[in-house]
Design a protein around this motif. Structure first.
Motif, PDB file in Angstrom:
ATOM      1  N   VAL A 133     -39.485  17.114 -33.531  1.00  0.00           N
ATOM      2  CA  VAL A 133     -38.367  18.034 -33.318  1.00  0.00           C
ATOM      3  C   VAL A 133     -37.281  17.467 -32.407  1.00  0.00           C
ATOM      4  O   VAL A 133     -36.099  17.753 -32.590  1.00  0.00           O
ATOM      5  N   THR A 134     -37.665  16.655 -31.416  1.00  0.00           N
ATOM      6  CA  THR A 134     -36.633  16.083 -30.538  1.00  0.00           C
ATOM      7  C   THR A 134     -35.952  14.872 -31.169  1.00  0.00           C
ATOM      8  O   THR A 134     -34.981  14.365 -30.627  1.00  0.00           O
ATOM      9  N   SER A 173     -40.074   8.185 -24.576  1.00  0.00           N
ATOM     10  CA  SER A 173     -39.367   9.109 -25.465  1.00  0.00           C
ATOM     11  C   SER A 173     -38.040   9.468 -24.814  1.00  0.00           C
ATOM     12  O   SER A 173     -37.854   9.260 -23.615  1.00  0.00           O
ATOM     13  N   THR A 174     -37.123   9.993 -25.602  1.00  0.00           N
ATOM     14  CA  THR A 174     -35.801  10.347 -25.077  1.00  0.00           C
ATOM     15  C   THR A 174     -35.233  11.492 -25.906  1.00  0.00           C
ATOM     16  O   THR A 174     -35.749  11.805 -26.959  1.00  0.00           O
ATOM     17  N   THR A 175     -34.196  12.105 -25.401  1.00  0.00           N
ATOM     18  CA  THR A 175     -33.261  12.768 -26.292  1.00  0.00           C
ATOM     19  C   THR A 175     -32.216  11.742 -26.693  1.00  0.00           C
ATOM     20  O   THR A 175     -32.062  10.708 -26.031  1.00  0.00           O
ATOM     21  N   LEU A 225     -33.124  20.474 -32.820  1.00  0.00           N
ATOM     22  CA  LEU A 225     -32.572  21.581 -32.040  1.00  0.00           C
ATOM     23  C   LEU A 225     -31.264  21.196 -31.376  1.00  0.00           C
ATOM     24  O   LEU A 225     -30.991  21.533 -30.220  1.00  0.00           O
ATOM     25  N   THR A 226     -30.466  20.462 -32.124  1.00  0.00           N
ATOM     26  CA  THR A 226     -29.109  20.117 -31.706  1.00  0.00           C
ATOM     27  C   THR A 226     -28.274  20.006 -32.968  1.00  0.00           C
ATOM     28  O   THR A 226     -28.803  19.736 -34.048  1.00  0.00           O
ATOM     29  N   SER A 227     -26.992  20.241 -32.837  1.00  0.00           N
ATOM     30  CA  SER A 227     -26.119  19.875 -33.942  1.00  0.00           C
ATOM     31  C   SER A 227     -26.129  18.355 -34.070  1.00  0.00           C
ATOM     32  O   SER A 227     -26.472  17.644 -33.127  1.00  0.00           O
ATOM     33  N   THR A 228     -25.784  17.880 -35.247  1.00  0.00           N
ATOM     34  CA  THR A 228     -25.893  16.452 -35.544  1.00  0.00           C
ATOM     35  C   THR A 228     -24.615  15.969 -36.239  1.00  0.00           C
ATOM     36  O   THR A 228     -23.682  16.738 -36.448  1.00  0.00           O
ATOM     37  N   LEU A 265     -42.038  18.335 -24.440  1.00  0.00           N
ATOM     38  CA  LEU A 265     -43.472  18.605 -24.560  1.00  0.00           C
ATOM     39  C   LEU A 265     -43.800  19.117 -25.968  1.00  0.00           C
ATOM     40  O   LEU A 265     -44.744  18.642 -26.616  1.00  0.00           O
ATOM     41  N   ILE A 266     -43.014  20.070 -26.438  1.00  0.00           N
ATOM     42  CA  ILE A 266     -43.258  20.584 -27.789  1.00  0.00           C
ATOM     43  C   ILE A 266     -43.028  19.473 -28.815  1.00  0.00           C
ATOM     44  O   ILE A 266     -43.724  19.387 -29.831  1.00  0.00           O
ATOM     45  N   GLY A 267     -42.059  18.621 -28.540  1.00  0.00           N
ATOM     46  CA  GLY A 267     -41.762  17.527 -29.468  1.00  0.00           C
ATOM     47  C   GLY A 267     -42.949  16.610 -29.706  1.00  0.00           C
ATOM     48  O   GLY A 267     -43.090  16.032 -30.788  1.00  0.00           O
ATOM     49  N   GLN A 268     -43.806  16.468 -28.706  1.00  0.00           N
ATOM     50  CA  GLN A 268     -44.955  15.563 -28.866  1.00  0.00           C
ATOM     51  C   GLN A 268     -46.249  16.326 -29.138  1.00  0.00           C
ATOM     52  O   GLN A 268     -47.182  15.778 -29.738  1.00  0.00           O
ATOM     53  N   ALA A 269     -46.318  17.577 -28.680  1.00  0.00           N
ATOM     54  CA  ALA A 269     -47.584  18.310 -28.769  1.00  0.00           C
ATOM     55  C   ALA A 269     -47.535  19.439 -29.791  1.00  0.00           C
ATOM     56  O   ALA A 269     -48.565  20.032 -30.099  1.00  0.00           O
ATOM     57  N   GLY A 270     -46.360  19.749 -30.317  1.00  0.00           N
ATOM     58  CA  GLY A 270     -46.221  20.930 -31.172  1.00  0.00           C
ATOM     59  C   GLY A 270     -46.632  20.678 -32.610  1.00  0.00           C
ATOM     60  O   GLY A 270     -46.544  19.567 -33.125  1.00  0.00           O
ATOM     61  N   GLN A 271     -47.100  21.721 -33.242  1.00  0.00           N
ATOM     62  CA  GLN A 271     -47.395  21.675 -34.667  1.00  0.00           C
ATOM     63  C   GLN A 271     -46.439  22.603 -35.406  1.00  0.00           C
ATOM     64  O   GLN A 271     -45.720  23.387 -34.780  1.00  0.00           O
TER      65      GLN A 271
END
Lengths: 337, 337, 337, 337
Positions: free
Chosen positions: D214-215, D96-98, D105-108, C286-292
């Protein structure tokens, strides 16, 4: 005349910050020698595989230091020279662990991810001072290997300026938790004085440590350590510097890691330029081809890099009024226990 | 049977990318030896203090490499083993410079500031292969000093995957401009193959280089270099690895510098775990106390760190089907010119 | 019953650290309102183009704050809610400058280069509170433009934990020099209490500021500010959070900037998950799509990012015991001067 | 005279790099309009919660783009102006997915840790173009909410210079996977031409995206998109810039994130200085108080920041020969489907 101070702090006397209102554990004169005991970073309570740090330690009572020592006559704008005469493990064991969300190969409080922490686990090391080795023993297999004993102090610093007090686990311009393997016997540390007396303290002994302290925890040990102290008046040192018989070294502590590199190399270029009369770009060029960059830590609140150059590549120079040579001499006289 | 290929590219044959449509300069078989000439990073046109790189060089014709070499039988998913048998300066001089907005102690195109660049200046070095030294000469004073000759290649790599082509000045998972002083004679480099033939190339010889290449430019030199080549089938190497007689090493190239550190240490922990049977945390612990982290470059498009561990600390293991030992043997046979 | 405290510190009463031994400037009760005067970041001494900060200011007497305020009953583990009722420029002028080796488009003490600093220069701004504008006037041409007045406080924080004291110019988990334009009237700040009384302080008024405060210095002004205070018992807030009528916001202060982003987004994902019952990945999505991600500062000792989400996207929820709604109400009652 | 090109690539025609040997999908003239179909970042194969990307997608066949388009007359040193007339979701669903070890917010692969990845999970979104909303539906609870539809393209770029070819998932100076929500209808993108024809391509439609993505994955959708194209001869644009009716914007793509911020702010300061005649420090000061810094992505191979300023704060100026105004006009004529 050299006075020798012997200091073994009680648990209540251990300090957890550089700066703040704590009374000095001792007042000493420039030229004196201190024989001190330092407790390990866990306060000595992690003693077996069952002693998980998060269960037996209590934040913020981590990484205790012995001090602060008030150096008579030290004033803001001076430099303290702290020479490690000897660093000797105080016990026949040492310990390392993982610690949840701490270390370079895990997400952390600041490199924050949604992943659970790595398993918290303890590794016990046998320490053989006579043979100069510690023994690594795997926890999930029979593999075991001796690694060279190379004792060092992770933490050495003074009170910061501007009214600040910092946890001992933070490395910065006042020193602190630099976690450099170069902080071994034979090394002189120069740190700028920010408050009257300087208020230096030392702790976090490591029997040895890899470059960067990648797991966040070295081979942690209580130490019996001898330090010889001088004071250089009227010369300030903006970031801690080290000197050995063969090398000059500057440090930088910052994030990201390239800023720690920049600070340390920048300081070394300026220092060498000042010592040799080379213009800035000539000094930059020399360090660019002759300089080294030993990694200290990539896990603490700031990351620490060292920039070093061999004295052999420089013209004959006098550094900090030849404090290192004198401290070596003092160390030879007072180093035996 | 070992074939020896001798390659001296014409200026028109020099390559400036890894990957892309360029035809191979030669096709070789696994087991072969290549005697190659590599031009310096300036294409050999900076020859005196008056030859400022921005005036005599023309972007993107910088950092030429000799290659690409097509290794017969190499397929995506394999690993190339490139062993530096010898690296010998081809001229009795070498050169270093500052370069506007390039280097660690200047703002750059990416660490962009409003400050003007540092002065562009050239340093000429005398190279004495017989005595094993280069001579640094200050430009604004009489100071001069001999530094050990320690020849290395800044650039070694293969074609990247996924249809990419990268300028030779970029270090990444395909190798490229790693700028590590460890790429000296005696070192075997392992790089994962991404395209048929692998398409390796080598260049950017340095007579020596400080850790991080802080000025952005080493003691740059044309080289006569002998490389012995093997192919390990069916084993992919995600980031370049090095092996010497005494050490195993992983690299990481990224920004910020801590990510280069993380990649290299992470790869070494996994590699050592796979070789020794240590579980992940046991391997992490061992590297944490025994590992080193020699800095390669802190100036290129990606920064490069190396993670290393002494083989002596590991149980007896076979690495990449013992390619290094065989390549050493090949080197002894074919190393003389 | 709400008590209104009016505090105008003398120059000697200004504070320059969060934490340390300073006595509180006032003791207040939860529910009280404070009308305070805050001096500008230069202590009010930069008043014309001729007043270069490095000449008229004296380190570390920069960025004074009004406080600390002791909130009766506040204990470690609680959260202070500080609501900005109004922030009004106290003078009809404000000032901005460059400052040597400070700002995002210059090398700095930490992103250290060998380049000289940018020119130190002063810009004076006319402030028209009635019309809600400040006037930018170029120094080297006639260009001039009115920009919207958008008053905010760069600095708001409490005493840090673990015995630390920090300069007011540092942003971190205790707040401090966050330099976010969101710290305007109508915003409630939640900060975790680390010491008895919390010891909050406020300063560094800006008539407005660009995102990131790229020059390092905003449109700096003394302010008359009204703050309404509540205390949430037994709930700790690890990093400062903001609430407005329409948004929830988390902050992170760290280097590199992506860690500030990670901390703030991580905190918001966890906060929203806790408030809504969404599982961690659903909240992340949710934050990923709606967050600023409004940028606060990219110039201070730590960089600060904010993560925000509109309350309208969340189910009906009670945040911090509805402190923001109550503080808004208090603000309506006590906001007029 | 404006020609309208309608392009719907077959799966085999999709491109996965900027640069390289691919033939253009069409040759167009400056002034032309392109109606194109773009597939989503998964190639359209993730269509339900059961379609985990790592199972149904095959690296490197991710993030397909429609193109490259050859613009007749475009030569290195010119600038392409690409104006988004309209961006319309092509289906009534989006996804959307992870994705394992990808996201902030994950190691990469580069911020490498020893932790396992987060769970791979799929979120399906209903898309209602008429009502201008997408519907978020939690996977582990009943919570559901409509979010505004705000269609954009994550990926727009040209062939890079210096013989490079880059995966479409990389953002850099040639554009690429910038992942900025500002790439919506009404925005003109300016990108420097590096090869004959420019060779632009567009893809990676998002129904909406949070700041920083972020995701790592937005609300991914196939799009029907109309683009109007102009060519500005003899003016090069070093980093992509955007223009809307109200704002000028510069981008920077780099790691760490502060370098992306520096590049974008530096470019905007120089751009505004050039347009207005303000000297560098006056322009810096104006941007410092009036500039914004909308975050694009903090997850890709480079992170992307935008620097923006309202045109209303600038004197009357002509930007890129008023290309934006003309393209708006073209868009009004040709925008309907």
């Amino acid at each position: 005349m050299t006075e020798v101070h012997t200091i073994k702090p009680t648990p209540e006397q251990l300090a957890y910050t550089f700066g703040g209102q704590r009374e000095p554990i001792a007042k000493i004169n420039p030229g004196d020698v201190v024989r001190m005991y330092t407790e390990d970073c866990f306060g000595g309570v992690v003693r077996s595989a069952a002693d998980l740090p998060t269960q037996v330690c209590r934040f913020p009572y981590l990484n205790p230091v012995t001090g602060p020592f008030h150096v008579n006559g030290a004033e803001p704008g001076d430099t303290l020279a702290l020479h490690f005469v000897s660093i000797t493990p105080a016990r026949d064991w040492a310990v390392s662990t993982t610690f949840p969300h701490f270390g370079a190969l895990t997400s952390t409080s600041h490199t924050a991810t949604l992943q659970p922490p790595l398993e918290e686990r303890v590794w016990m090391y046998d320490v053989d001072v006579a043979r100069g080795v510690v023994r690594y023993q795997a926890t999930r297999s029979d593999f075991s290997v001796e690694l060279p004993l190379d004792p060092m102090h992770g933490t050495v610093g003074v009170a910061p300026g501007a009214g600040e007090a910092r946890m001992t686990i933070v490395p910065d311009a006042h020193g602190g938790n630099l976690d450099s393997p170069l902080l071994r016997a034979g090394t002189t540390v120069y740190i700028g004085v920010n408050v009257d007396g300087g208020m230096f303290a030392i702790g976090d002994g490591h029997c040895r440590q890899g470059a960067g302290e990648v797991t966040g925890v070295a081979v942690e040990a209580a130490m019996n350590t001898v330090v010889a102290v001088e004071l250089i008046k009227g010369v300030y040192t903006p970031w801690p510097r080290f000197e050995t018989d063969t090398e000059l070294m500057s440090t930088g502590s910052a994030r990201p890691l390239e800023d720690a590199y920049r600070i340390s190399q920048h300081d070394l270029v300026g220092w060498v330029g000042g010592l040799t009369g080379l213009d800035t770009l000539d000094s930059y060029q020399l360090i660019g081809q002759a300089g080294q960059a030993p990694v200290a830590n990539v896990v603490d609140a700031n990351y620490t890099m060292v920039a070093s150059v061999e004295k052999a590549y420089l013209p004959t120079i006098s550094v900090y009024e030849d404090a290192h040579a004198r401290l070596r001499e003092t160390g030879r006289e007072y180093g035996t226990e």
